[in-house]
Design an enzyme around this catalytic site. Structure first.
Site, short mmCIF file in Angstrom:
data_model
loop_
_atom_site.label_atom_id
_atom_site.label_comp_id
_atom_site.label_asym_id
_atom_site.label_seq_id
_atom_site.Cartn_x
_atom_site.Cartn_y
_atom_site.Cartn_z
CE1 TYR A 1 -3.72 2.59 0.58
CE2 TYR A 1 -2.39 3.29 2.48
CZ TYR A 1 -3.30 3.52 1.45
OH TYR A 1 -4.24 4.77 1.83
CG ASP B 1 6.12 3.78 0.55
OD1 ASP B 1 6.27 4.62 1.63
OD2 ASP B 1 4.80 3.65 0.40
CE LYS C 1 0.88 4.95 8.32
NZ LYS C 1 1.04 4.33 6.74
C1 LIG Z 1 0.41 4.86 5.86
C2 LIG Z 1 1.28 4.61 4.53
C3 LIG Z 1 0.93 5.45 3.26
C4 LIG Z 1 0.13 6.45 3.17
O1 LIG Z 1 0.42 7.49 4.20
P1 LIG Z 1 -0.74 8.46 4.36
O2 LIG Z 1 -0.25 9.62 5.31
O3 LIG Z 1 -2.04 7.56 5.12
O4 LIG Z 1 -1.39 9.13 3.26
C5 LIG Z 1 1.91 5.14 2.03
N1 LIG Z 1 2.77 3.91 2.50
C6 LIG Z 1 2.95 3.33 3.18
C7 LIG Z 1 4.22 2.28 3.07
C8 LIG Z 1 2.11 3.55 4.25
O5 LIG Z 1 2.14 2.64 5.31
#
Ligand SMILES: *Cc1c(COP(=O)(O)O)cnc(C)c1O
Length: 453
Positions: free
Chosen positions: A160, A255, A287
C-alpha cells in the site's frame, strides 16, 4: 507475571462497560460523513461492533468517550512511537503554536526537520516535505516519470502506498498483469500504466522488464511491507530490484512511510542497507516523522531532486507543506527516538509477541508471527507469509473474535487482520501486563468456532 492488582487498577473496558456514547457518536457521524469515519478501516467493518471514539490519550493509554481505558496497539498506525502526549513533543508543539500556525513562507523548523532526516538516512541528499504519505508517494512517482520520461510503474500486490490513483491497483496474478483498478473512480488510463507483480518474486520482475523495460519509469515497493501484515523482503530482493531497475534505466523507490524511523533510527534502510549494488533512488517517509501531525517527505540524490520545481520542470507544491507546528512535532519526535527508545520498542514488542504466540498455541489457534525490526504482525494462519495471496489465506473470522475479546478486556488492536501491532516506547510494564492478561481469553475466543466456519 500476572497480578490481579493490575487488572483492578486499570479501568479497562470490561464486558459490563458501556459504549453508549461511542454508539451515539458513530450514529451521528454516519449522517454527516460517509460510513461515519474519515478513513475506512476506522469503521470496524472487518471486525464488527462499535468503533470507539477516543477522547484523550496519554502514554500507551487511550480513553474513550464512555470513560473506558485501553492499551493502545494502534499508536495512530505508527506515528506515536514515543507514546501519546510525550512531554518533549508537547512542549515543542506548544512553543511552535505560540509563534503562529502557518506562514506560507519558509520557516526554520523545515530546515531542521529536513536535516534530521537527511542525516539519519545515508543515501539521502535532499528531501521535500509534504503533508501525507499519499502525497509523498504521488510526488515521488511524478518525479520518477518526469526524470525518466517514461510512464509505466511497477508495484507489488499487497503493498500500500496511499490512495494514489496509479498505486491503488493491487489485483492480478500471473506474470506481468496490467492491473484493473481496485477502486471505482480510478480510470484505466491511470491504472493501465501500473504493472502489479507478486511480492518476493524476482523472476516476475525480470519478466516484466524483459517485456516493457524501456517503458518503465520506476519500481515502487514498501521497504519492508507492513500493509498486508508484516512481510519482510527475502534476502537479496532489494538488491535484485536495484540491479534490474538500474540495468533498464528505471528508478527504484523505497516507500518507508511505515518503516521509516520505526524499524531503526534510519528505518528499514538502517537494518538492511547499505546495499552492494547501491541504494534506492528515492525514499518516501511519513507517520513517525510527523509525530502525530500531518508531515511527510520524499527524497533522494540531489541531482534527481533537482528535477523538482522551482529548479526543474516537475511541479510539486503544498499550502501547508513544512507547516511549522507539524515540523516541530516531527523534529521533537525524531530527536526523542534514541537508542534507548528503540531498545524499549524491541522489548515491548517481543514480550507481547511471545505471549501471543504462547497463548494462541495453547488454544490451538493456527498463527504465524513475522517481524521487520521491532515491527511485527500476527497472521491467523500457519506457515510463512511471503506474498499477498499468502496473507489473504488467513482466518479473518478468528482474528475478529480475537480482536473483540481483546477490546472487551481493554486492549485496542488495529481493527484489521492485515496490520502490524504498533507499540511505543511509553508502553510500560503495566501496559504490557494488561495485554498479557487479556491474551489467554482472546486466544480461546479465537479458537472457539475454528474449523466450523
Ligand atoms: C500509511 C502509508 C502510506 C500513506 O500515508 P498517508 O499519510 O496515510 O497518506 C503510504 N505508504 C505506506 C507504506 C504506508 O504505510
Amino acid at each position: 507475571m500476572a497480578s490481579s492488582s493490575t487488572t483492578s487498577r486499570s479501568t479497562s473496558a470490561g464486558s459490563s462497560s458501556s459504549t453508549a456514547r461511542s454508539a451515539a457518536l458513530i450514529e451521528r457521524a454516519r449522517s454527516v460523513t460517509p460510513g461515519g469515519v474519515n478513513s475506512p478501516v476506522r469503521a470496524f467493518r472487518a471486525v464488527g461492533g462499535t468503533p470507539r471514539f477516543i477522547a484523550s490519550a496519554e502514554g500507551p493509554w487511550l480513553t474513550d468517550v464512555d470513560g473506558n481505558r485501553y492499551v493502545d496497539l494502534i499508536c495512530s498506525w505508527g506515528p506515536m512511537i514515543l507514546g501519546h502526549r510525550h512531554p518533549s513533543v508537547l512542549s515543542a508543539v506548544t512553543e511552535a503554536a505560540g509563534k503562529g500556525f502557518s506562514f506560507g513562507t519558509p520557516s526554520e523548523n523545515e530546515v531542521a526537520l529536513a536535516s534530521e532526516i537527511v542525516d539519519r538516512v545515508e543515501p539521502l541528499e535532499q528531501v521535500r516535505l509534504v503533508s501525507s504519505g499519499t502525497e509523498a508517494t504521488m510526488s515521488a512517482l511524478r518525479l520518477a516519470r518526469g526524470a525518466t520520461g517514461r510512464s509505466k510503474v511497477v508495484k507489488f500486490a499487497g503493498c500500500y502506498h496511499g490512495h494514489v490513483d496509479a498505486l491503488l491497483a493491487s489485483a492480478g496474478s500471473g506474470l506481468a498483469t496490467f492491473a484493473l483498478p481496485d477502486s471505482a473512480g480510478v480510470p484505466d488510463s491511470s491504472a493501465g500504466e501500473t504493472i502489479v507483480l507478486p511480492y518476493n518474486d524476482v523472476a516476475a520482475v525480470e519478466a516484466a522488464f524483459a517485456e516493457h523495460g524501456d517503458e518503465i519509469a520506476c519500481v515502487i515497493t514498501e521497504a519492508s511491507p507492513g500493509n498486508m501484515g508484516v512481510v519482510p523482503p527475502e534476502p537479496g530482493l532489494t538488491e535484485a530490484l536495484r540491479r534490474i531497475t538500474r540495468a533498464h534505466g528505471a528508478l527504484l523507490i523505497s516507500d518507508e512511510v511505515m518503516t521509516g524511523f520505526r524499524c531503526s533510527a534510519s528505518g528499514w534502510y538502517g537494518l538492511e542497507g547499505p546495499y552492494d549494488g547501491g541504494a534506492p533512488d528515492l525514499f518516501t517517509f511519513g507517520k513517525v516523522m510527523g509525530g502525530g501531525f500531518p508531515a511527510a517527505a520524499f527524497g533522494g540524490r540531489a541531482d534527481l531532486m533537482g528535477h523538482l520545481a522551482p529548479d526543474g520542470p516537475v511541479y510539486q507544491a503544498g499550502t501547508l507543506s513544512g507547516n511549522p507546528v507539524a515540523t516541530a512535532a516531527g523534529l521533537a519526535t525524531l530527536k526523542g527516538c534514541t537508542p534507548e527508545v528503540y531498545a524499549r520498542l524491541d522489548t515491548v514488542a517481543h514480550s507481547i509477541a511471545d505471549a501471543a504466540h504462547t497463548e494462541l498455541s495453547a488454544a490451538g489457534v493456527p498463527h504465524t508471527i513475522q517481524w521487520a525490526g521491532s515491527m511485527f504482525s500476527v497472521f491467523f494462519r500457519e506457515g510463512a507469509v511471503r506474498t499477498y495471496d499468502d496473507a489473504k489465506s488467513q482466518d479473518t473470522a478468528a482474528f475478529s473474535r480475537f480482536f473483540n475479546a481483546m477490546l472487551d478486556q481493554g486492549v485496542h488492536l488495529p481493527p484489521s487482520a492485515y496490520e502490524a501491532w504498533f507499540v511505543s516506547a511509553s508502553h510500560n510494564d503495566d501496559a504490557v501486563e494488561a495485554v498479557l492478561q487479556a491474551l489467554p481469553a482472546a486466544a480461546r475466543a479465537a479458537s472457539e468456532t475454528h474449523g466450523s466456519l
